[in-house]
Design a protein around this motif. Structure first.
Motif: not given
Length: 220
Positions: A79, A148, A191-196, A199-200
């Protein structure tokens, strides 16, 4: 590596039926196959990988033995984030892999200031993950890259054209690096929420917190 099996099953009275399995990790497929072969009723067995290449049982066993001490069964999450105000970007990747009978997770992020858009930061994050694969010694293996960014995933899968010069440059650089390493890339959009995790890491890099960490993944 993931394998699906196709075979003909013959009953004791000679009735035959075509069968196929779902996609399985190669080592699991071999375990199941060895148990099935004890029946003596399998015919015309085919072992097929994700690239539609066929393997014999001997070839697959030799392959698994050869990679046992090298990183394999590799999955990458990536990400990139871009801050319009500061013009800085954060790149993050998480690499899951197996080696010598154990599972590992590598987390890596970096900050950068040479990018001009979020899409470019996403491409740079994908490139960062491939550099980390190179350092791990991953080569001549299938690798799944998960992100994502619809732009990056669809352009790398050649479902969308890459018209922007900056992005096409990244795509060409990534394709060359993958070719040099012999990596057969598979891309998956989530989805972005599944790539936490990735992403963090990208957000932490944007905030000046850089991380390089490797840990063993232990199943509970």
């Amino acid at each position: 590596m993931y394998i699906r099996m196709e075979w003909i099953y013959r009953t004791p009275k000679g009735t035959e039926v075509a069968c196929s399995s779902e996609e399985l990790p190669a080592a699991h497929a071999l375990l199941i196959l060895e148990d099935m072969e004890k029946s003596g009723r399998l015919k015309n067995l085919l072992l097929i990988d994700r690239h539609d290449s066929t393997w014999t049982v001997k070839e697959l066993k030799n392959y698994l033995k050869g990679i046992e001490t090298d990183p394999h069964n590799v999955t990458v999450y990536f990400d990139g984030g871009f801050d319009l105000t500061s013009r800085n970007s954060g790149l993050g990747c998480v690499i899951y892999y197996e080696q010598s009978g154990k599972s590992f997770r590598l987390r890596r992020n970096v900050s950068a200031n040479e990018h001009t858009s979020n899409n470019e930061a996403e491409y740079a994050a994908l490139h960062l993950s491939i550099q980390e694969l190179d350092l791990l010694g991953v080569h001549h293996l299938p690798v799944k890259f998960i992100g994502d960014s619809q732009v990056v995933i669809k352009q790398m899968k050649e479902e969308w054209p890459t018209l922007e010069k900056d992005l096409s440059g990244w795509a060409e650089r990534i394709d060359k690096k993958l070719k040099d390493l012999g990596i057969q890339a598979e891309y998956e959009l989530i989805p972005r929420k599944s790539n936490g995790e990735a992403d963090k890491l990208a957000s932490q890099a944007l905030n000046g917190v850089e991380i390089t960490a490797k840990s063993e993944v232990v199943e509970e």
